[in-house]
Design a protein around this motif. Structure first.
Motif, mmCIF file in Angstrom:
data_model
loop_
_atom_site.group_PDB
_atom_site.id
_atom_site.type_symbol
_atom_site.label_atom_id
_atom_site.label_comp_id
_atom_site.label_asym_id
_atom_site.label_seq_id
_atom_site.Cartn_x
_atom_site.Cartn_y
_atom_site.Cartn_z
ATOM 1 N N THR A 1 -5.106 5.653 5.519
ATOM 2 C CA THR A 1 -5.109 4.184 5.451
ATOM 3 C C THR A 1 -3.814 3.619 6.003
ATOM 4 O O THR A 1 -3.811 2.659 6.788
ATOM 5 C CB THR A 1 -5.308 3.728 4.006
ATOM 6 N N VAL B 1 -3.092 4.160 -1.820
ATOM 7 C CA VAL B 1 -3.978 4.412 -0.678
ATOM 8 C C VAL B 1 -3.684 5.806 -0.141
ATOM 9 O O VAL B 1 -2.703 6.445 -0.521
ATOM 10 C CB VAL B 1 -3.781 3.366 0.442
ATOM 11 N N GLN C 1 -3.536 4.016 9.880
ATOM 12 C CA GLN C 1 -4.391 3.167 10.705
ATOM 13 C C GLN C 1 -3.966 1.701 10.702
ATOM 14 O O GLN C 1 -4.542 0.883 11.420
ATOM 15 C CB GLN C 1 -5.837 3.280 10.215
ATOM 16 N N GLN D 1 0.856 -1.190 0.000
ATOM 17 C CA GLN D 1 0.000 0.000 0.000
ATOM 18 C C GLN D 1 0.894 1.242 0.000
ATOM 19 O O GLN D 1 1.674 1.451 0.927
ATOM 20 C CB GLN D 1 -0.917 0.006 1.217
#
Length: 819
Positions: free
Chosen positions: A522, A518, A525, A218
Motif C-alpha cells: 500500500t 497498512v 503504490q 499510513q
C-alpha cells in the motif's frame, strides 16, 4: 546563569500552591514565570530543523538525567499509563530514583512537571531537543504541587521506586499535540540543607481530544522472520533416505514456546496488516526439522556426516508446530508476505566486494526465484519476491545496481541514506522513485531507530513507546489533510522484548487514530512526493561502520570458486541431484546477510562448505604409487582408481603420460565407469626402448564437451631394465664369436686330419646347449581389487618382469603384478 536564577520560576511556582489554578490571571503568571526562567535556555538549545539522527540514536538514554556533581540523582520513567492522555483522564507514571552521588539524599521527593508554557511540541526538532537534554531546565516546565511522592533518605547507590498519578486537567494541556512529560526529584544532599533539583527524567505524552480532524498516517511495519543459516550441505543416508544435517540445534529452542521465533510469530499474529519479511531458507530448515534430522558435533563442519560426528536433533515437534502457527498467521486477512532471496544474500557486501565475480548475478537471480517459490510452497500464500533489503537498509548506487541485476525492483531503504533537505518542513511519504525502474520505500530514520536495540528494561520500553507516539502524532499534524505513508523498519534480528514494545506502540497509535496500519504494498503504490529526496548516494557515502562488517572480497571469491568445483563434480556423478541442491543452497547461505553480526560463525560455515566439497571431490582419485621396475621391452602398466562416494561415477577417463616417451611409451587413455565404494585397476600397454628411469603422470579427466582435469595428478617413477633387444644383441654377438671360433678350430683340425678321440661337435653342441635366451619364468601374481586396502605410497622398489620372447605378458601396474 546562577543556580537561583536558573530555577527561580520552579521555586516560585512551587510555593504558590493550587489557590490560583484555573483562573486566567494565575495561569498567565505561571506561564510568565516559567518563560522568564527558561527563555535563555530555550533560545540556546534550539535544534536544527529536520535533524533526525542515525538509527538507534533516539533509543539512547537521552530522556533521563546523567549523573553529575550538581545533579547526582538518576531518575527513570518505567511506565506511562495510559500512553495517550484523554480529557478528564488520569495518567499514572511509574519509575525509579537512584542516588548516583557520594552523599546521602535528604528529604527527597518526586514531582510531575507541567509542560513548559502548557504548549505542545510542534516539530520533530522540538522532540529531538527534549530527548537530548539531561540536566533540569526551565524549559522542562514547573513542578505541580500535587501529586508528589515523598522518598526515603537514599544513601549512595540506593534506589527507590515511585508512582505518581496526575489528572490530565492538572497538566493544563493547551490543545491536541505531543507534550513533554517530566518527573524531577528535589531535596538536599549532605550538609547542604537547601532544597534544590537533584535530577530529572523526561518522556512524551500525546493528547488527542479530537481525533477525527486529520488524515491518519499510513504506517507499514516490517515483521522479519529470519535466522542465521543452519542447514549444511551434508546429509546422512538412512534406509536410502537423506537425513538433513544442521550446524547446531539452536532452532529447537527458538521454535518452542518462549523462543524468539515462536514469540515473533505470536506477536505478529496480533498485529493489523503486518508485512511479514521471511527468509525462505528458514522455512526450508523448519520443514527439514519436521522429520528426523541430525546436528553436527563441534569442529566437524567440513566432514562427511556420520553417526559418530553428529547427534540426533531435538526440535522435530517444535518445528512442525511452529510452521503451522506461521502459516495461520500469514494467512490472516490484511497481511502481506515478502520473500527475501533464498538465504538472504548480502547484496551490500556483494556490491562492494564481489560485483565482478563470475556467476554472482546468476546466483542472485536464482536465489530470488528460489526464495519466492519456496516461500509460496511452504506457506501456501501469495508472496512478493522482488524486494531487496540491504543490510540495515543502507543504500548506495552500487547496491541499487546489484539489486537490479538480481531482479529486485523494490528496495527497503534506511532514511539515513536519503536524508531530507532542511528546507522541507514536514516528513514526506516513504515512497521514492530511484531511477532505472526501481522504487525505494524509505523507513523513517528516527522512528525505526527506536527499535534497533534489545529493549530489555521497562525504562527503555516506555521511552520507545512514548517517543514513537509523539513522533507519529507530530508527523500526522504536520500536514493534517495530506495523508502520507511511513515505513517502520526494525532489524532482522528483532528481539522479543523489542517486538512486544513495537507492537504496543503501533496499537496505541492506531487507537489514537492518528495512524492507520497498512501493508508495504500500500505504501509502495502511493504517489511519490516530488520534493522528497530520491537521489541515491554514491558508494563513498556508505556508512563506515556498516562497511566494516561486510563480507570480504576473499570470502566472496572463495565462495564463488565453490561453484566451478561443484560443476566439475556434477559431471561425473550418476545421481548429481543428491549433491547439487544441498551445495547450491549452502553456497548462498555462505553469503547470507545474517553473518554480519556473527562473523566468526560465518567464516566457519564457509570453510565447512569448501572443505566438504573438497572431501567429496577427492573421494574419486588415483591413489599414490611407489617406484616400479619394468623389466622387458613390452608389457602393461596398471593404475588404480578409487571411488569412495556412495554413488557411481562416470564420464571419466584416466590419462597416463610418460615424461620420456623415447624411453617408455604408454597406450591410449582408458574410460572409467566405477561403482559406489569400489576401485578398479586400469591397464595401459607399454613399450620400453631404453633402460633408465621414466616419470609417469596419472591424471583423471572428464569426458564429453570441454574436458577438464579432475583432481590432482599422481606421479610415479618406472625403472626400465633388461630391455629385450639389448639382451638379444649381446647373446647374438656371443654366438657369432663362438661360431667363428668353431670354424677356425674345424679348419685347423681338417688340415691336421681326423682324431678318433676327438668329439668335434661337442663344443658346438655344448655351446648350443648353453646358448640362447632364458625362457624360464617364475609364477605370476593375480591382479587384486584394492577396495579393502588404504591408499598406499609404498617406498619399496618393486621388480616386475616384462614380456619375454615367447610373448607372455609380465608387466604390472600399481603395487600388484597383473596378468
Amino acid at each position: 546563569m546562577s543556580e537561583p536564577a536558573r530555577h527561580s520560576g520552579l521555586e516560585t511556582y512551587g510555593h504558590r500552591g493550587r489557590a490560583g489554578r484555573g483562573g486566567r490571571t494565575a495561569r498567565a503568571a505561571r506561564r510568565l514565570g516559567a518563560l522568564a526562567a527558561g527563555c535563555a535556555i530555550l533560545l540556546g538549545a534550539a535544534p536544527q530543523a529536520g535533524a533526525l539522527g542515525a538509527p538507534g540514536a533516539a533509543s539512547r538514554p537521552g530522556l533521563m538525567t546523567e549523573v553529575s556533581g550538581e545533579y547526582p540523582v538518576v531518575v527513570t520513567i518505567d511506565g506511562v499509563s495510559p500512553a495517550v492522555a484523554t480529557p478528564n483522564g488520569t495518567v499514572t507514571i511509574t519509575g525509579q530514583v537512584t542516588n548516583g552521588g557520594r552523599a546521602p539524599l535528604k528529604s527527597p521527593h518526586a514531582a510531575v512537571r507541567a509542560p513548559f508554557n502548557h504548549k505542545p511540541l510542534n516539530t520533530r526538532s522540538d522532540l529531538a531537543s527534549v530527548a537530548t537534554r539531561n540536566d533540569p531546565a526551565g524549559v522542562d516546565g514547573v513542578d505541580l504541587p500535587s501529586p508528589q511522592a515523598a522518598l526515603n533518605e537514599l544513601g549512595p547507590g540506593q534506589s527507590q521506586p515511585f508512582t505518581l498519578q496526575v489528572a490530565v486537567a492538572d497538566l493544563e494541556l493547551d490543545r491536541e499535540g505531543a507534550y513533554e512529560l517530566a518527573v524531577d526529584v528535589r531535596g538536599s544532599t549532605g550538609d547542604n540543607q537547601r532544597e534544590r533539583p537533584l535530577g530529572i527524567a523526561r518522556t512524551f505524552l500525546p493528547y488527542n481530544p479530537n481525533p477525527t480532524d486529520a488524515q491518519p498516517t499510513q504506517v507499514a511495519t516490517l515483521w522479519p522472520i529470519t535466522h542465521t543459516p543452519e542447514l549444511v550441505a551434508q546429509t546422512l543416508s538412512d534406509n536410502d533416505q537423506s537425513v538433513p544435517v544442521l550446524r547446531d540445534d539452536s532452532l529447537a529452542a527458538e521454535f518452542a514456546p518462549g523462543g524468539r521465533l515462536y514469540e515473533l510469530v505470536d506477536i505478529g499474529a496480533g498485529l493489523t496488516a503486518p508485512t511479514w519479511v521471511v527468509d525462505p531458507d528458514l522455512l526450508d530448515t523448519a520443514y527439514a526439522m519436521t522429520k528426523p534430522y541430525r546436528v553436527q558435533k563441534p569442529n566437524t563442519a567440513g566432514q562427511s556426516a556420520k553417526d559418530e560426528n553428529t547427534t540426533q536433533g531435538t526440535g522435530t515437534a517444535a518445528a512442525a508446530a511452529w510452521l503451522d502457527k506461521l502459516r495461520a498467521a500469514v494467512a490472516k486477512k490484511g497481511s502481506e508476505v515478502v520473500s527475501l532471496p533464498y538465504a538472504d544474500p548480502d547484496i551490500a557486501s556483494i556490491a562492494h566486494n564481489g560485483a565482478d565475480l563470475s556467476g554472482i548475478d546468476t546466483a542472485l537471480l536464482k536465489a530470488g526465484t528460489a526464495g519466492q517459490v519456496t516461500a509460496e510452497g511452504r506457506l501456501s500464500v501469495d508472496v512478493r519476491g522482488d524486494v531487496a533489503w540491504p543490510y540495515q537498509g543502507y543504500l548506495d548506487q552500487q547496491i541499487a545496481a546489484t539489486a537490479q541485476r538480481g531482479g529486485d525492483n523494490l528496495l527497503l531503504v534506511n532514511g539515513a541514506s536519503l536524508p531530507e533537505a532542511d528546507s522541507l518542513k514536514y516528513t514526506p511519504g516513504a515512497v521514492r522513485p530511484l531511477g532505472n525502474g526501481q522504487t525505494g520505500v524509505v523507513a523513517d530514520n528516527t522512528v525505526s531507530g527506536l527499535f534497533q536495540n534489545d529493549l530489555n528494561t521497562p525504562q527503555a520500553q516506555s521511552e520507545a513507546v512514548q517517543r514513537f507516539l509523539a513522533e507519529t502524532f507530530v508527523i500526522t499534524r504536520q500536514e493534517p489533510h495530506n495523508q502520507r505513508g511511513l515505513l517502520v523498519m526494525p532489524p532482522r534480528g528483532l528481539t522479543v522484548n523489542t517486538a512486544k514494545t513495537l507492537a504496543s506502540a503501533l496499537q496505541s497509535a492506531n487507537a489514537g487514530q492518528w495512524t492507520t496500519p497498512v501493508t508495504l504494498d500500500t505504501v509502495a503504490q502511493a504517489a511519490a512526493d516530488p520534493r522528497a529526496n530520491g537521489a541515491v548516494p554514491p558508494a563513498t557515502d556508505y556508512p563506515g561502520e556498516a562497511r566494516a562488517s561486510e563480507l570480504s572480497a576473499k570470502a566472496l571469491t572463495e565462495t564463488m570458486a565453490i561453484q566451478s568445483k561443484l560443476d566439475l563434480l556434477m559431471r561425473i556423478l550418476t545421481l548429481p541431484q543428491r549433491v547439487r541442491g544441498p551445495f547450491s543452497a549452502a553456497m548462498v547461505r555462505s553469503v547470507s546477510t545474517e553473518w554480519r553480526t556473527q562473523g566468526p560463525a560465518g567464516d566457519t560455515y564457509r570453510d565447512g562448505v569448501r572443505d566438504y566439497l573438497a572431501e567429496l571431490s577427492q573421494a574419486v582419485r588415483v591413489p599414490k604409487k611407489g617406484v616400479i621396475t619394468f623389466a622387458g621391452d613390452t608389457g602393461v602398466l596398471q593404475v588404480s582408481v578409487r571411488n569412495d562416494l556412495t554413488q557411481s561415477v562416470t564420464n571419466l577417463k584416466l590419462v597416463l603420460t610418460s615424461s620420456q616417451p623415447n624411453r617408455l611409451k604408454v597406450g591410449d587413455p582408458a574410460d572409467i565407469v566405477l561403482g559406489a565404494s569400489r576401485s578398479v585397476t586400469m591397464q595401459f600397454p607399454a613399450e620400453a626402448h631404453n633402460n633408465g628411469q621414466a616419470t609417469m603422470t596419472a591424471q583423471l579427466w572428464t569426458t564429453g564437451p570441454d574436458p577438464q582435469r579432475y583432481g590432482d595428478p599422481v606421479t610415479f617413477n618406472v625403472m626400465v631394465t633388461s630391455v629385450t633387444d639389448g639382451v638379444l644383441y649381446v647373446i647374438g654377438a656371443g654366438l657369432l664369436l663362438i661360431l667363428l671360433a668353431a670354424l677356425r678350430i674345424y679348419r685347423q683340425r681338417k688340415k691336421q686330419g681326423p682324431d678318433p678321440d676327438a668329439d668335434g661337435d661337442r663344443p658346438l653342441d655344448e655351446a648350443a646347449d648353453d646358448g640362447g635366451p632364458d625362457r624360464a619364468e617364475g609364477p605370476r601374481a593375480a591382479a587384486e581389487d584394492d577396495d579393502e586396502g588404504p591408499d598406499d605410497d609404498r617406498d619399496a622398489v618393486q621388480t616386475l618382469r616384462g614380456t619375454t620372447a615367447d610373448g607372455r605378458d609380465r608387466a604390472t601396474g600399481d603395487e600388484k603384478v597383473g596378468p
